[in-house]
Design an enzyme around this catalytic site. Structure first.
Site, PDB file in Angstrom:
ATOM      1  N   ASP A   3     -34.130  82.715 -22.983  1.00  0.00           N
ATOM      2  CA  ASP A   3     -32.880  81.987 -22.689  1.00  0.00           C
ATOM      3  C   ASP A   3     -31.638  82.872 -22.655  1.00  0.00           C
ATOM      4  OD1 ASP A   3     -34.666  79.919 -22.792  1.00  0.00           O
ATOM      5  OD2 ASP A   3     -33.852  78.994 -24.592  1.00  0.00           O
ATOM      6  N   LYS A   8     -38.252  76.465 -18.449  1.00  0.00           N
ATOM      7  CA  LYS A   8     -38.791  75.552 -19.461  1.00  0.00           C
ATOM      8  C   LYS A   8     -37.810  74.424 -19.722  1.00  0.00           C
ATOM      9  CE  LYS A   8     -37.257  78.278 -23.508  1.00  0.00           C
ATOM     10  NZ  LYS A   8     -36.373  77.377 -24.225  1.00  0.00           N
ATOM     11  N   CYS A  35     -34.931  78.384 -30.120  1.00  0.00           N
ATOM     12  CA  CYS A  35     -35.964  78.750 -29.142  1.00  0.00           C
ATOM     13  C   CYS A  35     -36.687  80.048 -29.481  1.00  0.00           C
ATOM     14  CB  CYS A  35     -35.361  78.810 -27.748  1.00  0.00           C
ATOM     15  SG  CYS A  35     -34.760  77.206 -27.174  1.00  0.00           S
TER      16      CYS A  35
END
Length: 210
Positions: A30, A123, A156
């Site tokens: 990310d 995702k 995450c």
């Protein structure tokens, strides 16, 4: 179990081992333009400082150094498969997390951007192992060791480390190439999932790649 049978079992001695480049991947979690939104950085000054002063420069050193040694670089970003986000997880819908397919916010930050043949997996959950085919991809690549870097440390990144460990990968967290909204949360996150991985700074990770 007999003593003889027990003696045939493999013996594992901690987490200190060299990382064979051909069996190693760096997973960048990310590191996308959505993290650079001015409103977010203004709300979380610790994150702003950590992102620009430490995490992104360290991440660039990790990506460049690992790539030079022949390590596969794999990226994951939060991005829906559709424009309206109908494919998102329930949690992302309830949390109003939506980055439409093709959005600039879903692109990897330029400083650490993927090269032409790198793998980028979108995702729609916290855990990349839950909402992408990364497990299948890593096994096809022959990867055994996964070095994780990215955002957010306690969300995450945490999920990637724990889920990867549960699936049998040797996990390493490049701690200085990660960040979250406060310094305290970053430190707490590292302590919380440290039992599932080896926690090192980028220089130590690169020194262990052979």
């Amino acid at each position: 179990m007999s003593e003889q049978a027990g003696s045939t079992l493999a013996r594992y001695e901690g987490r200190d081992r060299k990382l064979v480049a051909a069996r190693t991947a760096v997973l960048v979690v990310d590191a996308q333009n959505a993290e650079l939104v001015p409103e977010v950085l203004a709300q979380y000054p610790d994150f702003d400082r950590a992102l620009h002063g430490r995490a992104l420069p360290a991440m660039k050193r990790l990506v460049d150094g690992a790539r030079a040694k022949g390590v596969e670089i794999v990226y994951t970003v939060i991005e829906s498969l559709t424009r309206d986000g109908r494919d998102r997880s329930l949690d992302h819908k309830l949390s109003n997390i939506h980055i439409p397919r093709g959005s600039h916010l879903g692109k990897v930050i330029d400083l650490v951007a993927p090269q032409e043949d790198d793998i980028v997996l979108p995702k729609t959950s916290s855990g990349v192992f839950n909402s992408t085919n990364i497990d299948y991809v890593l096994r096809n690549l022959g990867v055994e060791n996964v070095v994780v870097a990215g955002f957010l440390t306690d969300q995450c990144v945490d999920m990637a480390v724990r889920d990867g460990a549960d699936r049998g990968y040797y996990m390493i967290c490049a701690e200085d190439a990660c960040a979250t909204y406060t310094d305290e949360r970053h430190a707490t996150g590292l302590r919380a999932f440290g039992g599932y991985c080896r926690v090192q700074d980028v220089d130590a990770v690169l020194a262990d790649i052979v």
